[in-house]
Every structure is written in C-alpha cells, then in structure tokens.
Design an enzyme around this catalytic site. Structure first.
Site, mmCIF file in Angstrom:
data_model
loop_
_atom_site.group_PDB
_atom_site.id
_atom_site.type_symbol
_atom_site.label_atom_id
_atom_site.label_comp_id
_atom_site.label_asym_id
_atom_site.label_seq_id
_atom_site.Cartn_x
_atom_site.Cartn_y
_atom_site.Cartn_z
ATOM 1 N N ARG A 1 -29.931 15.662 102.579
ATOM 2 C CA ARG A 1 -30.548 16.085 103.917
ATOM 3 C C ARG A 1 -31.810 15.498 104.263
ATOM 4 O O ARG A 1 -32.007 15.434 105.593
ATOM 5 C CB ARG A 1 -30.580 17.363 104.046
ATOM 6 C CG ARG A 1 -28.914 18.151 104.122
ATOM 7 C CD ARG A 1 -29.366 19.696 104.104
ATOM 8 N NE ARG A 1 -29.620 20.191 102.741
ATOM 9 C CZ ARG A 1 -30.185 21.510 102.808
ATOM 10 N NH1 ARG A 1 -30.158 22.356 103.655
ATOM 11 N NH2 ARG A 1 -30.284 21.893 101.405
ATOM 12 N N ARG B 1 -22.867 14.826 108.135
ATOM 13 C CA ARG B 1 -22.526 15.938 107.881
ATOM 14 C C ARG B 1 -22.061 16.829 108.996
ATOM 15 O O ARG B 1 -21.168 17.662 109.020
ATOM 16 C CB ARG B 1 -23.669 17.027 107.440
ATOM 17 C CG ARG B 1 -23.263 18.419 106.899
ATOM 18 C CD ARG B 1 -24.349 19.067 105.764
ATOM 19 N NE ARG B 1 -24.197 20.445 105.721
ATOM 20 C CZ ARG B 1 -24.749 21.063 104.783
ATOM 21 N NH1 ARG B 1 -25.300 20.569 103.701
ATOM 22 N NH2 ARG B 1 -24.460 22.409 104.629
ATOM 23 N N ASP C 1 -19.521 17.479 94.669
ATOM 24 C CA ASP C 1 -20.271 18.731 94.032
ATOM 25 C C ASP C 1 -19.489 19.207 92.758
ATOM 26 O O ASP C 1 -18.107 19.146 92.537
ATOM 27 C CB ASP C 1 -19.941 19.962 95.225
ATOM 28 C CG ASP C 1 -20.709 20.987 94.722
ATOM 29 O OD1 ASP C 1 -20.447 22.231 94.088
ATOM 30 O OD2 ASP C 1 -21.859 21.275 95.276
ATOM 31 N N TYR D 1 -21.350 29.927 87.394
ATOM 32 C CA TYR D 1 -20.824 30.164 88.676
ATOM 33 C C TYR D 1 -19.729 30.912 88.624
ATOM 34 O O TYR D 1 -19.272 31.899 89.611
ATOM 35 C CB TYR D 1 -20.559 28.548 89.239
ATOM 36 C CG TYR D 1 -21.941 28.174 89.725
ATOM 37 C CD1 TYR D 1 -22.478 28.608 91.050
ATOM 38 C CD2 TYR D 1 -22.720 27.094 89.017
ATOM 39 C CE1 TYR D 1 -23.613 28.083 91.289
ATOM 40 C CE2 TYR D 1 -23.835 26.541 89.717
ATOM 41 C CZ TYR D 1 -24.348 26.916 90.785
ATOM 42 O OH TYR D 1 -25.332 26.466 91.070
ATOM 43 N N ARG E 1 -29.438 13.546 93.911
ATOM 44 C CA ARG E 1 -29.225 13.598 95.354
ATOM 45 C C ARG E 1 -29.905 12.998 96.405
ATOM 46 O O ARG E 1 -30.270 13.026 97.301
ATOM 47 C CB ARG E 1 -30.095 15.319 95.678
ATOM 48 C CG ARG E 1 -29.404 16.344 94.795
ATOM 49 C CD ARG E 1 -30.040 17.578 95.097
ATOM 50 N NE ARG E 1 -29.712 18.584 94.376
ATOM 51 C CZ ARG E 1 -30.325 19.718 94.245
ATOM 52 N NH1 ARG E 1 -31.507 20.071 94.820
ATOM 53 N NH2 ARG E 1 -29.881 20.951 93.443
#
Length: 381
Positions: free
Chosen positions: A52, A61, A98, A175, A48
């Site tokens: 952020r 973003r 993703d 998922y 990652r």
C-alpha cells in the site's frame, strides 16, 4: 465485511511446468548470495515490497475490489508483483499472495473485515474439526496461485528471480485455531498445552499441505522459497523446537531443491527467533531471515559458515531522512562485513504509509555502499 466467494468449481487450467518460458536470468545476484557464492554487491529486496505504500498498488487494489481479489486474479497478482521492480532496481521479486490461502483452500472460509485484518469463518477447535480437514488440491483449490507464479515468471523475462512463499505450520495453525490474528494465542496455546497430540496432528497436516504448496510453486516457476514463521517467536524455546521448528524442518526435507538446472534456495524466517539460529540452521535451509532485534555480525559469527543471512533493518528507519537511511545501511553492511552470504532486507514488512522515495534511497544505498565489501570476490582473491 468483505466475504470471499468460494472457489470456482471449474477454475482455469494452471500453467504446467512444461509451459514455463525459461528465460536466462539477467541478474542472479540474489540466488548466488543465498548460496554464499561470490557476488559484485549485496542484493536487496523488501518484505511486502508490493504493498500500500505504492500508489500504483492502491490503484490496482481499487480495481480488484478487495485484497483477496488481487490474490485470486493471476493478472492482477502479476501486476502488483512487478510494480516495485518497475520502480526500484530490486534483486528479487516475491509472489503477491497471502499465507492464509492454504487454510482458505482447506474450507475454513477466509474473509476480511475493514481495519481488522483476516478472519476464518470456521475455526479449528476440536478433534472433529481437525479430522474434517484435508490437504487442498494444488490445481483445483490453489490453481490461481500457480497461474500467478507462471505468469509472473513469464513477465519478469529473466530480470530478477521469483520467490515463492508460505506460512509456517505453527503460524497457520494459530490463525486456524484462533479464527484470526491474536495477541495472546490463548486458544492455540491451550490446545498445545492441554491436547499436544491434537496440535501435532493439525501441524502435521498443515506441514504436508505447505510442502505440496511450495513444490507446486517451484513447478510453476518459483526460483527460491521462503517460509514465514510470524508467530514462532511467541513460544518458549522448548515449544518452539517441538511445535514450530520441527515442522519447518519437515517441510524443508520434502521440498524440491533443484529446478531448471540450478538449486532452489530455501529461507526460514522466525520473527523474534534470533536466539534459535543454530537450531534453525540445522533444518537444512540455505538462509535465515533476521529481524532487527538480532545483531547481524553476531548472527554471522554463530551460523554464517552454514547458512546465508537475510535482513535486517528496522522498517521504521524508512520514516527517517535519506541521509539517516544511508547511515543505517552503512552500519548494517559493516556489521556483516566482507564477503558473500548476505541479502539485505527489512527485519519485517514495509509499512503502508512509508514514502516510496525512502525505499528508493534504501535500495540505492545498499547497491552503492556494499560494493567495497565484495572487492575480493570480484578480484578472485
């Protein structure tokens, strides 16, 4: 709630392999370490690393409007992929995307709820649901990912290798069955226990999709591959081997392992999988990712003659002082010991509220403190 628009029926033509501008690598330390070849220092990248915690990522973003807006724009995906390399001297880039792009391309309707993460509009709960699924078309359904891979390769211009990635079949299946993230995996484990044949049917389909997806990334320019098995560690040893590892091994057997005149290394990472390293090494992969619950030196003694190791600092160390980060780096490097075969990384993704200066301290410490461990390699001893 942010809903993702369906794919454009006429997406831009993806970059073809012949269109890739092949620039000689200026830094192949990461690839050499994965193949346990001599290096001058221990390479580092961070899971990652495009995220952020970087103000420039937050600005990108904001322009994209939502997370999937970043993923589905090759230009923005390229922009955020390169941001951490512009800030830190990292030894690899990883595609910004993703793992749920594959289920989304299968028609399950990926969307995000603010503060709650990803959800799927049409979860897979019955035999009929499974039978309706198909392997996505890598051009028409996932061409935006391949466009991003090729564009990133071009813009990297050889300064570091590019990692492509996908989720493991078990992680994607959880998922798909749960309809989103889960702490108990109640529905997916119920299917596994009560309808194992149906779960195997779903996993086989997902494994084929992931194999094609990763091979398409290599054809578009990815130079190494990583399979993220985020939820395999939730299984018993028996079920891990049958429902997670077996399908990752199937993927590894079907991957493109040579491209552009060199090997394409494959990394398997099961969070919480430290007890299964020997079985994972049997999969045919080149390297294993480790989280911080496994001692690196112990892992090397168990499988270091067969695979490289990647990891494994606790991401929470990045909340500590630069001096404490440096001390932890020294401890981890000493645990692995001298010689190649180690790629430094976090044991999982960097947290979004970490100060970038802490990541800079980590990278600098790894590059400085690891050099003595490779002195024999440099001297040819």
């Amino acid at each position: 709630m942010i809903r993702i628009a369906p794919p454009d029926p006429s997406p831009p033509r993806p970059y073809r392999p012949e269109a890739i501008i092949v620039t000689p690598l200026k830094n192949d330390t990461f690839l050499r370490a994965l193949l346990r070849q001599p290096v001058d220092y221990t390479p580092i990248w961070m899971m990652r690393q495009a995220g952020r915690y970087l103000p420039e990522y937050r600005a990108s973003r904001s322009r994209a409007g939502c997370f999937m807006g970043l993923c589905q724009s090759p230009q923005l995906a390229c922009e955020v992929t390169l941001q951490p390399l512009d800030r830190f001297p990292l030894d690899a880039a990883i595609l910004f995307s993703d793992i749920l792009t594959v289920p989304d391309a299968m028609g399950l309707g990926l969307y995000f709820t603010e503060g709650e993460g990803p959800h799927l509009e049409r979860p897979v709960r019955t035999r009929e649901d499974v039978r309706r699924l198909g392997v996505p078309d890598m051009i028409n359904d996932l061409g935006y990912v391949m466009d991003a891979v090729a564009l990133i390769r071009r813009e990297l211009d050889g300064r570091a290798p590019l990692i492509g990635f996908a989720g493991s079949p078990w992680t994607l299946a959880t998922y798909m069955v749960e309809g989103g993230g889960s702490k108990t995996f109640a529905r997916s484990k119920a299917m596994m226990f009560d309808q194992p044949a149906l779960m195997h049917e779903l996993l086989a389909l997902v494994a084929e999709a992931v194999t094609q997806y990763l091979n398409a990334q290599v054809a578009s320019g990815a130079q190494a591959l990583m399979i993220f098995d985020t939820w395999g560690g939730s299984l018993t040893p028996r079920d891990y081997r049958e429902f997670s590892l077996a399908y990752m091994a199937r993927i590894v057997a079907g991957l493109t392992r040579e491209a552009e005149g060199r090997r394409v290394p494959v990394i398997l990472f099961t969070k919480g999988g430290g007890q299964w390293l020997e079985a994972m090494a049997d999969s045919g992969c080149d390297a294993l990712g480790l989280d911080w619950t496994t001692d690196l030196g112990d892992a090397r003694s168990r499988v270091g003659k067969r695979v490289a190791l990647q990891g494994n600092m606790d991401p929470c160390l990045l909340y500590a002082s630069p001096e404490r980060i440096r001390a932890e780096v020294a401890t981890i490097l000493a645990s692995y010991g001298p010689g190649s075969g180690h790629v430094f990384n976090l044991g999982h993704g960097i947290h979004p509220d970490v100060e970038p200066e802490r990541a800079a301290a980590l990278v600098a410490a790894v590059h400085e403190l690891s050099r003595p461990y490779h002195a024999a390699d440099r001297s040819g001893a």
